[in-house]
Design a protein around this motif. Structure first.
Motif, PDB file in Angstrom:
ATOM      1  N   LEU A   1       7.413  48.479 122.008  1.00 50.63           N
ATOM      2  CA  LEU A   1       7.808  47.507 123.711  1.00 50.63           C
ATOM      3  C   LEU A   1       6.402  46.151 123.483  1.00 50.63           C
ATOM      4  CD1 LEU A   1       8.404  47.771 126.738  1.00 50.63           C
ATOM      5  CD2 LEU A   1       7.075  49.986 126.762  1.00 50.63           C
TER       6      LEU A   1
ATOM      7  N   PHE B   1      15.189  49.288 125.278  1.00 50.77           N
ATOM      8  CA  PHE B   1      14.776  48.304 126.404  1.00 50.77           C
ATOM      9  C   PHE B   1      14.928  49.078 127.606  1.00 50.77           C
ATOM     10  CE2 PHE B   1      13.287  45.899 122.200  1.00 50.77           C
ATOM     11  CZ  PHE B   1      12.153  46.647 122.765  1.00 50.77           C
TER      12      PHE B   1
ATOM     13  N   LEU C   1      11.390  51.183 128.091  1.00 50.55           N
ATOM     14  CA  LEU C   1      11.438  51.878 126.622  1.00 50.55           C
ATOM     15  C   LEU C   1      12.356  53.243 126.839  1.00 50.55           C
ATOM     16  CD1 LEU C   1      10.816  50.908 123.097  1.00 50.55           C
ATOM     17  CD2 LEU C   1      10.787  53.246 123.780  1.00 50.55           C
TER      18      LEU C   1
END
Length: 751
Positions: free
Chosen positions: A334, A366, A378
């Motif tokens: 992320l 995501f 995420l």
């Protein structure tokens, strides 16, 4: 130089001429036997190898086909499995717009048996699910709008860090490097980047030797960034604690350094479920290395107690990976996407690895920001690989026939087994990559080693190899024995044909001497003026002494010939009587001494006292000694020394005859006792001194007495011949009784 080269070349030419018959025989052997045999073996082997290659290619092609079909079936099954959790996630997104709820994630894990755990990160470092878990500075405020500034800070950090490392490592301008690293602290606000910059500053201060300043820097790093990880997902707290211990050691504060290391070791164990085994092993190794150095410090009090504490910590094992580790991996993905400002795409991605010998699979999706343009969060899923295996492989085996000796395994990019574990006796045959999005996996086909090829082919190959091997072996053995027998017969034939001439040559020399001296005596008796008459008696005595020695020499030569003839017919008789070996040895040596001293030799004798009487043939043993002394004299060069030693060795009497002559090559030693053998025994040898019978007779005589003869020799340093004669049992018993009585007398005397 030129003359030496010419001499060497002439010597080589002469050697080749002498060995011409042997070279001709070797060429015949090579041309008529070796070359055809080699060609036969080569073509036969190539035929078998071609058959083996074709069979192997057919086998591999069949397993390649099987792997392709298996990969296709697994792709279909994985596509169906992915649709299951993709559909479930889409339903959650429809229900909650952009953010799944905690209850939805809990139900997702309960309803789908393939999902072992769910994770929800709404921003880098911020965990919404599972509750109670944190990643780095989870409580820090983060807004989507901060992502642009975070990207700029990362770019600035990379630029300044590269400049600082250039100064630190290549230019070695540590002050300039520290200034650049401090500039990073003044221009970035991200905790991870600030913590890494602080560690760079501490490292540079250590290189400068400013240990107090470095200690302060790492202590501040530990206090402010204890939960922060670097770009490699390693806690900065571990680095800080270790470097604090290093600084304390260099400042002479060993006790504080040990206490810091103990705290680091305990901290590493407690957090071992959040780092990989490789990271854990690296830090543990550094701790143990530094601890060993500190525990032997002379000023460290209670070193034994500290050592016991380290040993107790070493007995504890690393914790298994927990969900914290998976959260760190997902957070890293992320953070990377947020920093790089990548656009949002609605699809699942995967992480597959094998850590701590436990394979895992993470699927993550995501979450978009408000404008659905960029990534802001995420959703992660931990897939239960055991259940996935139970779902995949049976479905594949239902549609494919792999046979009882083949097995399927799914491996990751590193080649580690993820689903299914091959047996130790199975060999990898082929692999086939899966289709996207699971292209990081591959299907591997393993086959049992005992069934990699068909039994029929194995039998044919083994039979062919055995037949070829037996054929070549028979050819080589036949050729070897034929050549060996032919060479031996040729050699013996030549030796026997020249035996008479050799004997004549050996007899001619003493006869010539006797004739010459007899003529001189005759001239002196006749009163001729050639020799001086005033020294008549002295000269006559010398002549008679030489004539006697030459007659003895003639006798020895004739005795050798007669003895060998008797040995060949098996009629040799020995007159065994109890004799004093010392007297026999002295008699033989003294008869040889004038001959040795006349040629400038020094003859040293050392005979042990009180040697027991032996049952022997005195004349035969004297002949052995004389033969050995003659060889020692004959093969001595510059150092003219002969040493005779006799001593008792356990149950035998040993006699050594040593010289410092030319020595014997190690390869020739086993052959020197053979009939007619000389070191230079080429068929065309020009120098053929001696008949090669002396050592043969010596060995036969010694073995007839129940002993043996051996030789130790080194080229250029001389040879030592040793023969042994056994002590009779009654003499041995009497000797032992005497030794026992002597020991008792010594004991009584001591008392």
């Amino acid at each position: 130089m030129e003359s030496a080269a010419v001499k060497m070349l002439n010597a080589v030419i002469k050697t080749l001429k002498r060995r011409r018959s042997e070279i001709r025989l070797a060429l015949v052997f090579l041309g008529l036997i070796i070359v055809p045999s080699g060609l036969l073996g080569y073509f036969s082997w190539r035929a078998i190898e071609n058959e083996k290659l074709l069979a192997h290619e057919r086998l591999e092609e069949s397993y390649h086909q099987f792997a392709r079909l298996a990969a296709r079936e697994i792709d279909l099954e994985l596509e169906g499995v992915e649709k299951r959790w993709s559909s479930a996630v889409r339903e959650i997104f429809k229900k909650n717009d952009r953010r799944p709820g905690v209850d939805d994630l809990a139900r997702l894990a309960q309803n789908d048996s393939l999902i072992a755990a769910c994770f929800l990160l709404t921003a880098p470092g911020r965990v919404e699910y599972p509750p109670g878990l944190v990643v780095q500075n989870e409580g820090a405020a983060f807004e989507p709008l901060q992502s642009e500034s975070l990207v700029r800070e990362h770019e600035l950090f990379k630029k300044l860090a590269a400049a600082g490392e250039e100064l630190e490592y290549r230019v070695y301008d540590l002050d300039g490097a520290i200034a650049v690293y401090r500039e990073i602290l003044s221009k970035v606000s991200d905790s991870r980047l600030r913590g890494m910059a602080a560690s760079y500053i501490g490292r540079s201060l250590q290189k400068k030797g400013e240990w107090q300043a470095a200690l302060t820097t790492f202590q501040k790093l530990l206090a402010e960034y204890a939960e922060v990880r670097d770009l490699y997902q390693m806690y900065l707290r571990f680095l800080a604690q270790y470097q604090i211990a290093v600084c304390l050691e260099n400042m002479g504060r060993d006790r504080e350094a040990v206490e810091t290391l103990l705290a680091l070791n305990q901290d590493l164990l407690q957090r071992s479920d959040t780092i990989s085994r490789q990271q854990y092993s690296d830090f543990l190794g550094q701790i143990q290395t530094l601890a060993r150095r500190l525990l032997v410090a002379p000023d460290l009090p209670e070193a034994a107690r500290y050592k016991a504490r380290f040993e107790a910590l070493a007995e504890q094992n690393k914790k298994r990976l927990s969900q914290k580790y998976f959260l760190q991996l997902l957070d890293r993905q992320l953070s990377k996407v947020v920093v790089e400002r990548k656009s949002y795409r609605a699809r699942f991605r995967y992480i597959s690895d094998d850590t701590d010998r436990e394979p895992f699979l993470l699927a993550y999706h995501f979450l978009p920001d408000a404008g659905r343009n960029y990534v802001s969060g995420l959703l992660g899923l931990q897939i239960d690989l055991n259940r996935l295996r139970q779902h995949l492989l049976p479905a594949v085996y239902r549609h494919l026939r792999s046979g009882e000796y083949a097995m399927l395994t799914i491996r990751n990019e590193k080649g580690d087994a993820v689903i299914g574990q091959p047996e130790p006796n199975h060999t990898l045959i082929t692999t086939q990559n899966l289709s996207a999005p699971f292209d990081f996996w591959q299907v591997a086909v393993y086959v049992s080693d005992s069934h990699r090829v068909s039994r029929r082919w194995d039998f044919r190959t083994a039979l062919g190899l055995w037949l070829i091997s037996l054929l070549l072996l028979s050819i080589f053995l036949g050729a070897f024995f034929f050549i060996r027998h032919a060479r031996r017969q040729a050699y013996l034939s030549q030796m026997k044909s020249t035996f008479v001439s050799n004997v004549s040559h050996e007899l001619r020399t003493p006869l010539a001497s006797i004739k010459m001296l007899a003529e001189l005596l005759e001239m002196q008796l006749a009163g001729r003026p050639a020799p001086p008459l005033e020294n008549y008696k002295e000269k006559a005595g010398q002549y008679l002494s030489v004539i006697r020695r030459e007659c003895d020499r003639l006798g020895r030569l004739i005795e050798n010939v007669l003895d060998f003839s008797t040995l060949e017919r098996g009629f040799k008789q020995y007159n065994f009587e109890y004799e004093d070996p010392a007297a026999v040895l002295h008699m033989a040596i003294e008869s040889f001494r004038p001959h040795a001293e006349a040629q400038g030799f020094v003859l040293a004798v050392e005979v042990a006292e009180n040697l027991p009487e032996l049952r022997l043939d005195a004349d035969a043993v004297s002949q052995v000694v004389l033969n050995l002394l003659s060889n020692a004299l004959k093969y001595s060069d510059e150092v003219k020394e002969i040493y005779v030693r006799a001593y008792r060795d356990g149950t035998v009497v040993a006699v050594e005859v040593a010289d410092r002559g030319i020595g014997i090559d190690a390869a020739e030693i086993p052959k020197i006792f053979n009939d007619f053998y000389r070191v230079d025994q080429t068929l065309s040898a020009q120098k053929q001194g001696g008949m090669g019978l002396g050592l043969t007779l010596a060995r036969h005589i010694v073995r007839a007495h129940g002993g043996d003869i051996t030789v130790r020799s080194e080229v250029g340093k001389g040879s030592t011949f040793t023969f042994t004669l056994p002590i009779p049992s009654d003499e041995l018993a009497a000797s032992r009784n005497g030794e026992a009585k002597e020991a008792e007398q010594h004991a009584e005397t001591a008392l």
